[in-house]
Motif scaffolding. Structure first.
Motif, PDB file in Angstrom:
ATOM      1  N   GLN A 255      25.295  38.272  43.245  1.00 27.42           N
ATOM      2  CA  GLN A 255      25.046  37.155  42.344  1.00 27.42           C
ATOM      3  C   GLN A 255      25.519  37.464  40.933  1.00 27.42           C
ATOM      4  OE1 GLN A 255      21.006  35.802  42.382  1.00 27.42           O
ATOM      5  NE2 GLN A 255      21.348  34.192  40.860  1.00 27.42           N
ATOM      6  N   ASP A 256      25.440  38.733  40.548  1.00 20.34           N
ATOM      7  CA  ASP A 256      25.767  39.122  39.175  1.00 20.34           C
ATOM      8  C   ASP A 256      27.138  39.780  39.028  1.00 20.34           C
ATOM      9  OD1 ASP A 256      23.226  38.274  38.256  1.00 20.34           O
ATOM     10  OD2 ASP A 256      22.356  40.155  38.996  1.00 20.34           O
ATOM     11  N   GLY A 257      27.834  40.075  40.113  1.00 21.68           N
ATOM     12  CA  GLY A 257      29.117  40.742  39.995  1.00 21.68           C
ATOM     13  C   GLY A 257      29.567  41.342  41.311  1.00 21.68           C
ATOM     14  N   TRP A 258      29.865  42.622  41.295  1.00 16.98           N
ATOM     15  CA  TRP A 258      30.387  43.312  42.475  1.00 16.98           C
ATOM     16  C   TRP A 258      29.626  44.607  42.715  1.00 16.98           C
ATOM     17  CZ3 TRP A 258      34.112  41.155  45.562  1.00 16.98           C
ATOM     18  CH2 TRP A 258      34.720  40.009  45.062  1.00 16.98           C
ATOM     19  N   GLN A 259      29.320  44.870  43.971  1.00 14.58           N
ATOM     20  CA  GLN A 259      28.626  46.097  44.362  1.00 14.58           C
ATOM     21  C   GLN A 259      29.573  46.934  45.213  1.00 14.58           C
ATOM     22  OE1 GLN A 259      25.419  46.175  43.243  1.00 14.58           O
ATOM     23  NE2 GLN A 259      25.017  48.291  43.815  1.00 14.58           N
ATOM     24  N   LEU A 260      29.807  48.166  44.796  1.00 12.49           N
ATOM     25  CA  LEU A 260      30.688  49.073  45.543  1.00 12.49           C
ATOM     26  C   LEU A 260      29.920  50.326  45.924  1.00 12.49           C
ATOM     27  CD1 LEU A 260      32.843  47.300  43.863  1.00 12.49           C
ATOM     28  CD2 LEU A 260      34.367  49.234  44.273  1.00 12.49           C
ATOM     29  N   ASP A 261      30.026  50.699  47.194  1.00 12.67           N
ATOM     30  CA  ASP A 261      29.472  51.965  47.656  1.00 12.67           C
ATOM     31  C   ASP A 261      30.615  52.953  47.780  1.00 12.67           C
ATOM     32  OD1 ASP A 261      27.002  50.776  47.793  1.00 12.67           O
ATOM     33  OD2 ASP A 261      27.164  50.297  49.932  1.00 12.67           O
ATOM     34  N   TRP A 262      30.632  53.959  46.919  1.00 11.56           N
ATOM     35  CA  TRP A 262      31.680  54.974  46.996  1.00 11.56           C
ATOM     36  C   TRP A 262      31.095  56.352  46.688  1.00 11.56           C
ATOM     37  CZ3 TRP A 262      33.037  57.515  42.379  1.00 11.56           C
ATOM     38  CH2 TRP A 262      32.702  56.867  41.173  1.00 11.56           C
ATOM     39  N   ASN A 263      31.615  57.341  47.401  1.00 15.05           N
ATOM     40  CA  ASN A 263      31.149  58.726  47.267  1.00 15.05           C
ATOM     41  C   ASN A 263      29.631  58.835  47.351  1.00 15.05           C
ATOM     42  OD1 ASN A 263      33.838  59.227  46.939  1.00 15.05           O
ATOM     43  ND2 ASN A 263      33.636  60.370  45.035  1.00 15.05           N
ATOM     44  N   GLU A 264      29.096  58.165  48.368  1.00 17.48           N
ATOM     45  CA  GLU A 264      27.670  58.249  48.722  1.00 17.48           C
ATOM     46  C   GLU A 264      26.742  57.586  47.718  1.00 17.48           C
ATOM     47  OE1 GLU A 264      27.280  59.304  51.677  1.00 17.48           O
ATOM     48  OE2 GLU A 264      29.316  60.082  51.829  1.00 17.48           O
ATOM     49  N   HIS A 265      27.255  56.831  46.765  1.00 17.56           N
ATOM     50  CA  HIS A 265      26.395  56.154  45.791  1.00 17.56           C
ATOM     51  C   HIS A 265      26.800  54.697  45.682  1.00 17.56           C
ATOM     52  CE1 HIS A 265      24.476  59.844  44.377  1.00 17.56           C
ATOM     53  NE2 HIS A 265      25.673  60.406  44.390  1.00 17.56           N
ATOM     54  N   SER A 266      25.856  53.863  45.243  1.00 17.03           N
ATOM     55  CA  SER A 266      26.106  52.446  45.051  1.00 17.03           C
ATOM     56  C   SER A 266      26.250  52.158  43.558  1.00 17.03           C
ATOM     57  CB  SER A 266      24.953  51.627  45.636  1.00 17.03           C
ATOM     58  OG  SER A 266      25.233  50.243  45.577  1.00 17.03           O
ATOM     59  N   HIS A 267      27.264  51.368  43.211  1.00 15.38           N
ATOM     60  CA  HIS A 267      27.558  51.097  41.804  1.00 15.38           C
ATOM     61  C   HIS A 267      27.758  49.596  41.620  1.00 15.38           C
ATOM     62  CE1 HIS A 267      28.510  55.452  41.241  1.00 15.38           C
ATOM     63  NE2 HIS A 267      28.919  55.322  42.497  1.00 15.38           N
ATOM     64  N   ALA A 268      27.247  49.067  40.511  1.00  8.42           N
ATOM     65  CA  ALA A 268      27.380  47.639  40.201  1.00  8.42           C
ATOM     66  C   ALA A 268      28.390  47.458  39.074  1.00  8.42           C
ATOM     67  CB  ALA A 268      26.032  47.066  39.793  1.00  8.42           C
ATOM     68  N   TYR A 269      29.245  46.434  39.219  1.00  6.85           N
ATOM     69  CA  TYR A 269      30.265  46.143  38.213  1.00  6.85           C
ATOM     70  C   TYR A 269      30.304  44.641  37.933  1.00  6.85           C
ATOM     71  CZ  TYR A 269      31.768  50.803  39.598  1.00  6.85           C
ATOM     72  OH  TYR A 269      31.790  52.147  39.891  1.00  6.85           O
ATOM     73  N   ASP A 270      30.707  44.318  36.715  1.00  4.04           N
ATOM     74  CA  ASP A 270      30.866  42.913  36.344  1.00  4.04           C
ATOM     75  C   ASP A 270      32.207  42.347  36.791  1.00  4.04           C
ATOM     76  OD1 ASP A 270      28.406  42.446  34.587  1.00  4.04           O
ATOM     77  OD2 ASP A 270      29.274  44.237  33.684  1.00  4.04           O
ATOM     78  N   GLU A 271      33.213  43.220  36.864  1.00  2.00           N
ATOM     79  CA  GLU A 271      34.549  42.762  37.229  1.00  2.00           C
ATOM     80  C   GLU A 271      35.216  43.794  38.124  1.00  2.00           C
ATOM     81  OE1 GLU A 271      38.560  42.132  34.679  1.00  2.00           O
ATOM     82  OE2 GLU A 271      36.960  40.732  34.164  1.00  2.00           O
ATOM     83  N   LEU A 272      36.008  43.306  39.068  1.00  4.49           N
ATOM     84  CA  LEU A 272      36.734  44.163  40.006  1.00  4.49           C
ATOM     85  C   LEU A 272      38.214  43.830  39.924  1.00  4.49           C
ATOM     86  CD1 LEU A 272      36.807  46.158  42.440  1.00  4.49           C
ATOM     87  CD2 LEU A 272      36.442  44.169  43.922  1.00  4.49           C
ATOM     88  N   ILE A 273      39.045  44.831  39.664  1.00  5.81           N
ATOM     89  CA  ILE A 273      40.495  44.651  39.575  1.00  5.81           C
ATOM     90  C   ILE A 273      41.150  45.441  40.706  1.00  5.81           C
ATOM     91  CG2 ILE A 273      42.541  44.861  38.128  1.00  5.81           C
ATOM     92  CD1 ILE A 273      40.738  44.886  35.677  1.00  5.81           C
TER      93      ILE A 273
END
Length: 452
Positions: A255-273
């Motif tokens: 709802q607020d952006g993009w969620q990426l799971d990488w290197n065993e951790h979850s990270h939230a971002y506002d923009e994905l390029i």
């Protein structure tokens, strides 16, 4: 929206890929105060910009130089810490280019007088060029191939012995299939805005004289250890923002952006390029709806190209190598697209008594010749070099880079593909698609698009 408001809205940005588009964008964002990360799945950064050093030999596996032809590119390069001290400017020989005609490397005219006297084009071909200002422009709604445009405005001979080899050297492409509007937007604009190529060139010259802005220091450059120094120094400047060997498990819209799971951790971002090549997008762990939408970009053609770097003793080469290189027109029926003379342009590419040649094979013209087997490639290339440059004997250095998918082709109808990219971004807020399949294939275009 002001930049201050934009900074408040967009706080964290994730860039996937580590080519020049990704690193240039990340460097600009960092300078503007954004929090961004660059994720690269392999251990190598730079994308197609790869340099290979072996003792005194330095070979480029992808692009061979950067043409600095805008204030934006000039300012960007100067902003990269440590880059200016590593920059080498091409020798004046870079201004001289050759095109093969009747098996002979003929110098391309560099001015009006040499254009009148050159043996590269016949008298009839030169006369045909004089008609160019009087050729009627096509309406903007009509899409035309690069080949048809040049034949219509300059005639068939100038197409065969000027533009055809040039396009082979830039795109490794087929001018009959490439869209003028999208593959060569500046040429398209000359006709649409000024009524033709000669009129447009004269208008630009007048505008440059009237412009109070400082002139651009146009030049061709590389770096002491090759073009790979550019992404390397950018990565150093970005520091901990660049991650290699990344394993991305999932990419999903929230709802607020993009969620990426990488290197065993979850990270939230506002923009994905996404800056990976279009053909590599299916490898990303995207949600089904986005993955399905991106399938439309799989129609972009990336023909194979082999890049063969060879060094010879200077005495083994009859040609003086006093230029940038030789481009080969399709009508000459050779097995190579062209050959560059990097050791004539930049120092430190080969020992003093040797010369380095870079040969390009394959592309849309002859994709079957871009084989991954080095010995098979040598068997094709050495007779070509003997015929074109008078090369004899065996090389003292060989380096081969095979690109199964090399340069994206902006073919007729590419406007539909670009419109699909716009729709994908509109349907997935916060997503940006970037790379040489969108805003131009040259390093300069990629840098300018990243900064836009």
């Amino acid at each position: 929206m002001s930049e201050r408001d934009w900074l408040h809205v967009v706080k964290k940005i994730c860039i996937i890929g580590s080519g020049i588009t990704a690193l240039a964008r990340a460097w600009q964002l960092k300078q503007r105060g954004f929090d961004c990360v660059v994720l690269e799945c392999s251990q190598h950064i730079g994308g197609a910009i790869q340099s290979f050093r072996s003792g005194p030999y330095l070979a480029e596996e992808g692009p061979n130089s950067i043409q600095v032809n805008s204030h934006q590119v000039d300012a960007f390069l100067r902003s990269v810490p440590g880059l200016e001290a590593r920059t080498v400017v091409a020798d004046d020989a870079a201004k001289k280019r050759f095109i093969l005609r009747n098996g002979q490397a003929v110098a391309v005219p560099m001015g009006p007088l040499s254009a009148l006297t050159t043996p590269l084009w016949s008298f009839a071909g030169k006369l045909r060029v004089l008609k160019e200002p009087f050729v009627k422009s096509l309406p903007p709604g009509i899409e035309e191939s690069a080949a048809d445009f040049v034949r219509r405005r300059l005639g068939d001979e100038l197409y065969r012995y000027a533009i055809n080899p040039l396009i082979g050297g830039i795109y490794a492409g087929d001018p009959e299939q490439l869209s003028l509007r999208y593959a060569f937007p500046k040429l398209y604009a000359l006709e649409q805005n000024h009524g033709g190529m000669i009129r447009g060139a004269l208008a630009k010259m007048r505008a440059a004289r009237q412009n109070d802005a400082p002139p651009i220091n146009k030049r061709i450059i590389s770096f002491k250890d090759g073009l790979a120094e550019l992404p390397q120094l950018l990565a150093q400047a970005l520091g901990k923002a660049v991650h290699t060997g990344v394993c991305i498990k999932s990419i999903r819209r929230t709802q607020d952006g993009w969620q990426l799971d990488w290197n065993e951790h979850s990270h939230a971002y506002d923009e994905l390029i996404l800056t990976t090549p279009a053909h590599a997008l299916p490898k990303l762990p995207l949600e089904p709806a986005l993955q399905s939408a991106l399938q439309a970009l799989q129609t972009i053609d990336y023909p194979p190209v082999s890049v063969l770097s060879l060094a010879f003793k200077r005495a083994q080469i009859a040609h003086p190598l006093d230029g940038f290189g030789v481009l080969v027109p399709e009508c000459e029926g050779r097995k190579i697209l062209g050959v560059l003379f990097p050791s004539s342009l930049f120092s430190g590419r080969a020992p003093e008594d040797e010369a380095l040649l870079t040969v390009f094979i394959g592309g849309e013209r002859q994709p079957e010749l871009a084989v991954p087997d080095t010995q098979a490639l040598l068997a094709q290339v050495l007779p070509e070099l003997q015929a074109i440059l008078g090369v004899s004997g065996d090389p003292s250095f060989v380096h081969h880079k095979h690109w199964p998918r090399a340069i994206p082709q902006y073919k007729l109808g590419y406007g539909h593909t670009l419109a699909q990219m716009d729709r994908i971004e509109a349907d997935h807020p916060g997503l940006k698609l970037a790379g040489n399949y969108r805003n131009g294939i040259s390093l300069s275009y990629c840098i300018e698009a990243a900064l836009a």
